[in-house]
Design a protein around this motif. Structure first.
Motif, PDB file in Angstrom:
ATOM      1  N   LEU A 610       0.819  -1.207   0.000  1.00 25.67           N
ATOM      2  CA  LEU A 610       0.000   0.000   0.000  1.00 25.67           C
ATOM      3  C   LEU A 610       0.856   1.261   0.000  1.00 25.67           C
ATOM      4  CD1 LEU A 610      -2.926   0.804  -0.126  1.00 25.67           C
ATOM      5  CD2 LEU A 610      -3.027   0.752   2.371  1.00 25.67           C
ATOM      6  N   THR A 611       1.987   1.238   0.702  1.00 23.92           N
ATOM      7  CA  THR A 611       2.859   2.417   0.683  1.00 23.92           C
ATOM      8  C   THR A 611       3.460   2.628  -0.704  1.00 23.92           C
ATOM      9  OG1 THR A 611       4.752   1.125   1.502  1.00 23.92           O
ATOM     10  CG2 THR A 611       3.414   2.280   3.133  1.00 23.92           C
ATOM     11  N   GLU A 612       3.683   1.536  -1.431  1.00 25.52           N
ATOM     12  CA  GLU A 612       4.124   1.668  -2.828  1.00 25.52           C
ATOM     13  C   GLU A 612       3.045   2.338  -3.659  1.00 25.52           C
ATOM     14  OE1 GLU A 612       6.890   1.150  -4.362  1.00 25.52           O
ATOM     15  OE2 GLU A 612       8.097  -0.007  -2.933  1.00 25.52           O
ATOM     16  N   GLU A 613       1.806   1.879  -3.489  1.00 22.45           N
ATOM     17  CA  GLU A 613       0.689   2.479  -4.238  1.00 22.45           C
ATOM     18  C   GLU A 613       0.530   3.960  -3.919  1.00 22.45           C
ATOM     19  OE1 GLU A 613      -2.974   0.416  -3.689  1.00 22.45           O
ATOM     20  OE2 GLU A 613      -2.102  -1.573  -4.062  1.00 22.45           O
ATOM     21  N   LEU A 614       0.770   4.325  -2.674  1.00 24.08           N
ATOM     22  CA  LEU A 614       0.576   5.707  -2.238  1.00 24.08           C
ATOM     23  C   LEU A 614       1.774   6.599  -2.544  1.00 24.08           C
ATOM     24  CD1 LEU A 614      -1.066   5.016   1.248  1.00 24.08           C
ATOM     25  CD2 LEU A 614      -2.209   5.796  -0.838  1.00 24.08           C
ATOM     26  N   ILE A 616       4.713   6.610  -0.974  1.00 22.11           N
ATOM     27  CA  ILE A 616       5.436   7.048   0.224  1.00 22.11           C
ATOM     28  C   ILE A 616       6.469   6.013   0.674  1.00 22.11           C
ATOM     29  CG2 ILE A 616       3.499   8.471   1.011  1.00 22.11           C
ATOM     30  CD1 ILE A 616       2.843   6.256   3.043  1.00 22.11           C
ATOM     31  N   THR A 622       8.286   6.156   6.582  1.00 27.96           N
ATOM     32  CA  THR A 622       7.674   4.896   6.161  1.00 27.96           C
ATOM     33  C   THR A 622       8.608   3.731   6.448  1.00 27.96           C
ATOM     34  OG1 THR A 622       6.400   6.012   4.437  1.00 27.96           O
ATOM     35  CG2 THR A 622       6.727   3.638   4.202  1.00 27.96           C
ATOM     36  N   THR A 679      -0.916   4.581   6.437  1.00 25.43           N
ATOM     37  CA  THR A 679      -1.506   4.486   5.093  1.00 25.43           C
ATOM     38  C   THR A 679      -2.848   5.195   4.989  1.00 25.43           C
ATOM     39  OG1 THR A 679      -2.439   2.335   5.724  1.00 25.43           O
ATOM     40  CG2 THR A 679      -0.339   2.325   4.561  1.00 25.43           C
ATOM     41  N   VAL A 682      -6.623   6.024   2.931  1.00 25.72           N
ATOM     42  CA  VAL A 682      -7.120   4.903   2.127  1.00 25.72           C
ATOM     43  C   VAL A 682      -7.337   3.665   2.991  1.00 25.72           C
ATOM     44  CG1 VAL A 682      -4.838   4.020   1.465  1.00 25.72           C
ATOM     45  CG2 VAL A 682      -6.793   3.642  -0.030  1.00 25.72           C
ATOM     46  N   SER A 683      -6.609   3.577   4.110  1.00 25.98           N
ATOM     47  CA  SER A 683      -6.752   2.414   4.989  1.00 25.98           C
ATOM     48  C   SER A 683      -8.113   2.363   5.674  1.00 25.98           C
ATOM     49  CB  SER A 683      -5.653   2.422   6.049  1.00 25.98           C
ATOM     50  OG  SER A 683      -5.645   3.648   6.757  1.00 25.98           O
ATOM     51  N   ALA A 691      -5.538  -2.432   1.319  1.00 23.57           N
ATOM     52  CA  ALA A 691      -6.227  -1.494   2.211  1.00 23.57           C
ATOM     53  C   ALA A 691      -7.268  -2.220   3.059  1.00 23.57           C
ATOM     54  CB  ALA A 691      -6.876  -0.380   1.409  1.00 23.57           C
TER      55      ALA A 691
END
Length: 730
Positions: A610-614, A616, A622, A679, A682-683, A691
């Motif tokens: 999810l951090t990749e998607e965001l 960050i 992170t 996150t 979106v989390s 998520a």
């Protein structure tokens, strides 16, 4: 799997422990304050025992021992607050032996005649820096750009000054010293970098030993000090924080042990594990000594009580290298930015956290079954709770003799080693098929096999082991919670010998899916609560049984069950009348000290995705927060391994199982909260994918600190078994 030392290591550790108990007593530690925190007689004695030669290569006149051997010494050094820069001297002596050219100085260092220490920072960037042992050192090994140099200190170059714990540190202008180049180039820089990594490991185990001893001192005091007419160790406000910190200090040591084994195995996890072990040990020791001192109350502040020495030394040792929080950032880079540190040679390592070839074969078999026999539609029903029960999968595992790997062969249909059983249960969880229903059915099968009548063994037991039915547990009640022995659900024997059962059971998870319930009842109200209990198997389809759903915010269903004049024959009783506690003990044979590592790992992987998607993932915050969660995961693994090993190998029980469960559930809870924050927003969504999974983990984690015994119950068990504190429960 192995947590045992070799006979030689046991003898070596005992030798150092006895020597340090006598020569690094707190009386001697206080005496060393008169000489700026350095005990020359202690130093000579350590040299006589071969301490400074341990890590020096044999071809340079040393003993050529491994990292783990030196780590055992450092744990004892931490426990006894050794007065001198021992960790630094060990790595400096090894460097002198590796780089060569200073044979006379090396010989003097090994003999304890000269103190040689190490500088933590590059002289090209910090020509003036704090040096551990600087006030007594003859020489300092340092890095200067692409060179490794030896700074020989002139008399008066290092000025002693008052400091936090009266240790022999000094701020020295190394660039002004007489410098000799020991080696240059990439190989030399790598050797120096490996020495610093070795120092971090030594510091981690030393701080673990120091913190553990502070907790033991606090526990001993709490076991003799009274307040309000009671031993203060009986107060959970005293005992529970100490129990938490035992997990933390042991966990710090085990991270260091894992790092040493990772180096031996050539694992990519070695570098980050070193950073995490050092960071975690610094934090855990600081908290342990603070709580230890707090346990002593006002006396802890007095110079007459030794606990303050531990409080000061816990900070004095590591801070010479700077802020320990930088090690967490370092771990983040090593985990997520590809940073590769130089690593020291491990030498031989007796530790082994591998479950073995048979375990791998069983896991491969299970993976193959799930890949070929389980449909996507069935997998879509998988859930961590009872609601993930899929009858077809349950039956399929039974047909392959894999449903109950923890049971003996005559019940499971398969004779496998205990470690393979542990691996099998873990593999099913890795496949997503969390099986609380199967686990409880196994428990009930074990109890029936040991205490059941011929009728139960003929009628009920085959249904369970063949995978045809589930069973639930009727332990908790609305008024009792975790205190199951306070059960009031009443069983009254009738004239014909049968039993009438009346009452209510709470949290009867799986009762809506089960055929039978294993029930704890009150058969004698006139004796102490532990003595008037009897166990029964009760068919849930019997007249008078009502199952009512209780839905949780975790997407999980449990139940409250009502029993109104339910009649069962005496042949469905388990064990002796009023002997329910003894009967329950059979279920404990399946106890291996499990935790929640599998779901913690899946949670971290979801957060990473999810951090990749965001966008960050590359941020320091992170990487640090993910690295912290990884530390908790690896400690959970190690505590679980120790518990499983101790159970299988019949080692003394010091609360290892409760430590594993309590630590992992509490860290699952705190990390799920933190990764949800990381996150956000979106989390907040329950959408499919990482998520939604993080969202579920946050809700799931809350229950893990409650069911199977609350964290408070497990803290009491850890305090009593692991620290020897007086009983904190009624």
């Amino acid at each position: 799997m192995n947590f045992d030392l070799t006979d030689e290591q046991e003898m070596m550790r005992d030798t150092f422990a006895r020597f340090l108990d006598e020569n690094s007593s707190t009386v001697r530690v206080r005496k060393a304050h008169e000489t700026a925190g350095f005990d020359s007689a202690l130093w000579s004695g350590l040299a006589d025992l071969g301490a400074f030669a341990m890590r020096v290569p044999e071809d340079a006149g040393g003993m050529g021992l491994g990292l783990f051997d030196a780590a055992l010494l450092m744990e004892e050094a931490g426990r006894t607050l050794v007065s001198g820069p021992l960790a630094e001297a060990l790595v400096a002596a090894r460097l002198l032996g590796q780089l060569g050219g200073q044979e006379d100085l090396l010989e003097q260092a090994i003999a304890g005649e000269a103190v040689v220490t190490i500088a933590m920072h590059d002289l090209a960037e910090r020509p003036k820096q704090w040096i551990a042992g600087g006030t007594v050192a003859r020489a300092v090994i340092a890095r200067r750009g692409s060179e490794v140099v030896l700074a020989v200190l002139a008399e008066g170059a290092a000025k002693a000054e008052e400091n936090l714990a009266t240790t022999p540190i000094a701020e020295i202008e190394l660039a002004a010293a007489e410098l000799t180049v020991l080696a240059s180039g990439e190989e030399a820089v790598q050797a120096f970098g490996a020495a610093l990594e070795e120092w971090k490991l030594y510091m981690a185990v030393a701080l673990s030993g120091l913190g553990r001893q502070a907790l033991q001192m606090a526990a001993a005091y709490a076991g003799e000090r009274k307040a309000f007419g009671q031993l203060i160790g009986t107060f959970q406000g005293i005992s529970h924080p100490l129990a938490d910190l035992v997990c933390d200090t042991d966990g710090a040591k085990f991270l260091a042990w894992k790092a040493i084994r990772d180096i031996f195995d050539g694992s990519a996890e070695a570098g980050p594990t070193i950073s995490l072990a050092y960071w975690y040990a610094c934090d855990a020791a600081a908290r342990a000594v603070a709580q230890g001192l707090h346990t002593f109350g006002g006396y802890g502040l007095s110079n007459e009580y030794d606990i303050h020495l531990y409080n000061l030394r816990a900070k004095a040792w590591p801070l010479v290298a700077g802020d320990p929080a930088l090690a967490l950032e370092e771990a983040g880079r090593r985990l997520y930015a590809g940073e590769q540190p130089a690593l020291p040679e491990s030498g031989e390592v007796p530790l082994d956290f591998d479950l073995g070839d048979e375990a791998r074969q069983v896991c491969a078999e299970i993976a193959e079954l799930f890949a070929t026999k389980v449909t996507p539609e069935q997998k879509a029903k998988f859930h961590y709770s009872w609601e993930g029960y899929v009858p077809e999968v349950h039956k399929m595992l039974a047909e392959h003799n894999l449903l109950f790997p923890g049971l003996p062969e005559h019940l499971s249909g398969r004779n496998i080693t205990p470690y393979a059983r542990i691996a099998a249960m873990g593999e099913m969880e890795r496949q997503g098929y969390n099986t609380p229903g199967a686990n409880v059915a196994a428990m009930v099968a074990m109890v029936i096999d040991k205490y059941g009548s011929d009728e139960l063994k003929a009628e009920v037991l085959p249904q369970i082991v063949n995978g045809d039915v589930l069973c639930s547990l009727g332990y908790s009640e609305p008024s009792c919670g975790s205190d199951v022995f306070a059960a009031q659900c009443k069983a009254t024997q009738q004239e014909d010998g049968s039993w009438r059962i009346d009452g209510t059971k709470m949290w009867t998870s799986g009762a809506n899916l089960s055929t039978y319930v294993l029930m704890l009842t009150r058969t004698n109200p006139d004796v102490p609560k532990h003595k008037g209990l009897t166990m029964f198997i009760v068919p849930l389809k019997t007249e008078g049984v009502t199952v009512q759903a209780v839905h949780t915010f975790q997407d999980e269903r449990t139940n409250v069950t009502f029993y109104d004049g339910v009649v069962v024959p005496d042949s469905w009783r388990l064990g002796e009348i009023d002997g329910g506690v003894k009967t329950m003990s059979a279920a404990l044979e399946l106890e291996h000290g499990g935790g929640f590592s599998k779901v913690m790992k899946a949670m971290i992987e979801a957060a990473e995705a999810l951090t990749e998607e965001l966008g960050i993932a590359g941020e320091v915050r992170t990487q640090c927060r993910l690295a912290r969660s990884v530390a908790h995961l690896w400690i959970s693994d190690m505590l679980t391994y120790r518990s499983q090993w101790a159970s299988v190998e019949k080692k003394p029980n010091h609360g290892f199982g409760p430590m594993s469960k309590m630590y992992s559930s509490e860290k699952f809870l705190s990390d799920s909260r933190d990764l949800l924050d990381l996150t956000a927003p979106v989390s907040l969504s329950k959408r499919e994918g990482p998520a939604g999974f993080l969202n579920q983990c946050y809700r799931h984690a809350a229950g893990t600190t409650i069911y199977g015994g609350t964290s408070e119950v497990h803290r009491s068990m850890v305090a009593e078994r692991g620290l020897g504190l007086p009983r904190t429960r009624g």
